[in-house]
Design an enzyme around this catalytic site. Structure first.
Site, short mmCIF file in Angstrom:
data_model
loop_
_atom_site.label_atom_id
_atom_site.label_comp_id
_atom_site.label_asym_id
_atom_site.label_seq_id
_atom_site.Cartn_x
_atom_site.Cartn_y
_atom_site.Cartn_z
N HIS A 183 20.60 -58.43 -36.34
CA HIS A 183 20.82 -59.64 -35.51
C HIS A 183 22.32 -59.81 -35.30
O HIS A 183 23.05 -60.17 -36.23
CB HIS A 183 20.25 -60.88 -36.20
CG HIS A 183 20.41 -62.13 -35.38
ND1 HIS A 183 19.36 -62.97 -35.11
CD2 HIS A 183 21.48 -62.68 -34.76
CE1 HIS A 183 19.77 -63.97 -34.37
NE2 HIS A 183 21.06 -63.82 -34.14
N HIS A 218 25.68 -60.77 -32.31
CA HIS A 218 26.21 -61.18 -30.99
C HIS A 218 27.48 -60.39 -30.71
O HIS A 218 28.44 -60.47 -31.48
CB HIS A 218 26.53 -62.68 -30.98
CG HIS A 218 25.34 -63.53 -31.25
ND1 HIS A 218 24.54 -64.02 -30.24
CD2 HIS A 218 24.77 -63.93 -32.41
CE1 HIS A 218 23.55 -64.71 -30.77
NE2 HIS A 218 23.65 -64.67 -32.09
N LYS A 241 13.91 -62.08 -27.45
CA LYS A 241 14.43 -63.19 -28.25
C LYS A 241 14.01 -64.54 -27.68
O LYS A 241 14.20 -64.82 -26.50
CB LYS A 241 15.96 -63.11 -28.27
CG LYS A 241 16.65 -64.22 -29.05
CD LYS A 241 16.41 -64.11 -30.54
CE LYS A 241 16.89 -65.34 -31.29
NZ LYS A 241 18.29 -65.31 -31.65
N HIS A 246 14.64 -67.86 -32.76
CA HIS A 246 15.59 -68.83 -33.28
C HIS A 246 14.72 -70.02 -33.68
O HIS A 246 14.25 -70.77 -32.84
CB HIS A 246 16.62 -69.24 -32.22
CG HIS A 246 17.62 -70.21 -32.76
ND1 HIS A 246 18.92 -69.87 -33.04
CD2 HIS A 246 17.50 -71.51 -33.12
CE1 HIS A 246 19.55 -70.92 -33.54
NE2 HIS A 246 18.71 -71.93 -33.60
N HIS A 256 17.66 -65.45 -39.04
CA HIS A 256 18.60 -66.25 -39.84
C HIS A 256 17.95 -67.44 -40.54
O HIS A 256 18.30 -68.58 -40.29
CB HIS A 256 19.81 -66.70 -39.02
CG HIS A 256 19.51 -67.20 -37.62
ND1 HIS A 256 18.63 -68.22 -37.36
CD2 HIS A 256 20.00 -66.80 -36.42
CE1 HIS A 256 18.61 -68.43 -36.07
NE2 HIS A 256 19.41 -67.59 -35.47
N ASP A 292 24.07 -62.20 -37.72
CA ASP A 292 24.29 -63.29 -36.75
C ASP A 292 25.78 -63.49 -36.53
O ASP A 292 26.23 -64.60 -36.23
CB ASP A 292 23.61 -64.59 -37.20
CG ASP A 292 23.45 -65.57 -36.04
OD1 ASP A 292 23.58 -65.15 -34.87
OD2 ASP A 292 23.22 -66.76 -36.30
O1 DOR Z 1 25.80 -70.09 -34.90
C1 DOR Z 1 25.23 -69.53 -33.98
N1 DOR Z 1 25.92 -68.86 -33.02
N2 DOR Z 1 23.92 -69.61 -33.91
C2 DOR Z 1 23.25 -69.14 -32.85
O2 DOR Z 1 22.06 -69.28 -32.84
C3 DOR Z 1 23.94 -68.54 -31.71
C4 DOR Z 1 25.26 -68.05 -32.08
C5 DOR Z 1 26.14 -67.80 -30.87
O3 DOR Z 1 25.69 -67.13 -29.93
O4 DOR Z 1 27.27 -68.26 -30.87
ZN ZN Z 2 22.21 -65.35 -33.41
#
Ligand code: DOR
Ligand code: ZN
Length: 345
Positions: A13, A15, A99, A136, A174, A247
């Site tokens: 997971h 970004h 997702k 989520h 998460h 995450d």
């Molecule tokens: O803290 C987070 N940041 N939780 C999320 O679900 C998305 C992520 C983000 O994309 O910044």
């Molecule tokens: Zn995330």
């Protein structure tokens, strides 16, 4: 023990964002992990197979020549996602999950799902072709306390979903509460969960230590100490239902240190070292490999990596910030000393 050698891990997971940010963050992940499930919450989000494949190419372009790193792409589920789009995603072989963001739950979730029933055709197709749903797991109703959003999601959304789609593989992303841990433990084999390093290391006290700490703000929000302990127990006990998902979510420093700061913590610079610290503190270093390198691959039906990594007990200091200009990131544990250091490969 001063050295740990394990199968190269995967991040289930993550970004990466897009544009210039890729050059900053992709090398951090590629140094440690063989693969990562890449979140589709760009603005606009990645909703088609064509968009996911184009995004994959932009990520590939940021992978250092010395790394063999494979981005595992995902689609962003919307009320409009068609069964045909799911079939296209499956057939291309490079999209590994879809997702679910409840609309309004977090960063770039405006186009998220308003009512899960609107996605039944897509969910049925995913169940049919074996494409997992990543959730989520938070409700967004204004009357639900922000610390209860995950628990309420289980009752209102997740439990009914598993009943309606018994063969759909679901990853509860998460997880942050003892209720989620219990639910996953007692759930069917089709259900698993990822756990972040920051939720294993911090309770919600960290948000307010000596003042308001925007760099510890993430969603789901940090919880009480008893929940953190339940997460550590779940991650370190060698249950195949829990696996590593950082995450890691980079935001420019100026967007975090703001009157309305963004949610997200950047951990990719030291992810495996942070997890190693958690497992060592729990006296369960021997279970790090299952959590980081074996359980996720098994759940996704992918081969376990053949290469290995080494961590040495070699204290090092995390930089105060990374990148520069608009893409300045304050990494997790900025300025602090970490115990384990990934060896050069
Ligand atoms: O803290 C987070 N940041 N939780 C999320 O679900 C998305 C992520 C983000 O994309 O910044
Ligand atoms: Zn995330």
């Amino acid at each position: 023990m001063n050295r740990i050698t394990i199968t190269r891990p995967d991040d289930w997971h993550l970004h990466f964002r897009d544009g210039d940010m890729l050059d900053l963050v992709v090398p951090d992940t590629a140094r440690q992990f063989a693969r990562a499930i890449v979140m589709p919450n760009l603005a606009p989000p990645v909703v088609t197979t064509a968009q996911a494949l184009a995004y994959r190419e932009r990520i590939e372009a940021a992978v250092p020549a010395s790394s063999e790193f494979e981005p595992l792409m995902t689609l962003y589920l919307t009320d409009e996602t068609s069964a045909d789009e799911i079939l296209r995603a499956r057939e291309c072989g490079r999209i590994h999950a879809v997702k679910l963001y409840p609309a309004g739950a977090t960063t770039n979730s405006a186009r998220g799902v308003t009512d899960l029933r609107r996605t039944d055709a897509a969910l049925a197709a995913m169940q049919e072709v074996g494409l997992p749903l990543l959730v989520h797991g938070e409700v967004v109703d204004a009357d639900v306390d922000v610390f209860d959003r995950e628990r309420v999601f289980i009752e209102r959304v997740l439990d009914p979903l598993l009943v309606r789609f018994p063969d759909l593989r679901v990853v509860f992303e998460h997880v942050t509460t003892s209720e989620a841990v219990e639910f996953v433990r007692g759930g069917p084999d089709t259900l698993a969960a990822t756990i972040t390093a920051h939720h294993l290391l911090l309770s919600r006290n960290a948000l307010f230590r000596g003042g308001l700490r925007p760099h510890y703000y993430c969603l789901p929000i940090l919880k009480r100490e008893r929940h953190r302990r339940a997460l550590v127990e779940a991650a370190t006990q060698a249950s195949s239902k829990f696996f590593l998902g950082t995450d890691s979510a980079p935001h420019p420093r100026s967007d975090k240190e703001s009157a309305c700061g963004c949610a997200g913590i950047y951990t990719a610079h030291a992810a495996i070292e942070l997890y190693a610290q958690v497992f060592e503190a729990a006296g369960r270093l021997e279970n790090l490999e299952a959590f980081a390198s074996l359980n996720g691959a098994k759940f996704y039906g992918l081969p376990v990596n053949t290469s290995r990594i080494t961590l040495d007990r070699r204290p090092w200091q995390v930089p105060e910030q990374l990148g520069g200009g608009r893409n300045t990131i304050v990494p997790f544990a900025a300025g602090e000393e970490l115990t384990w250091k990934l060896g050069e490969s």
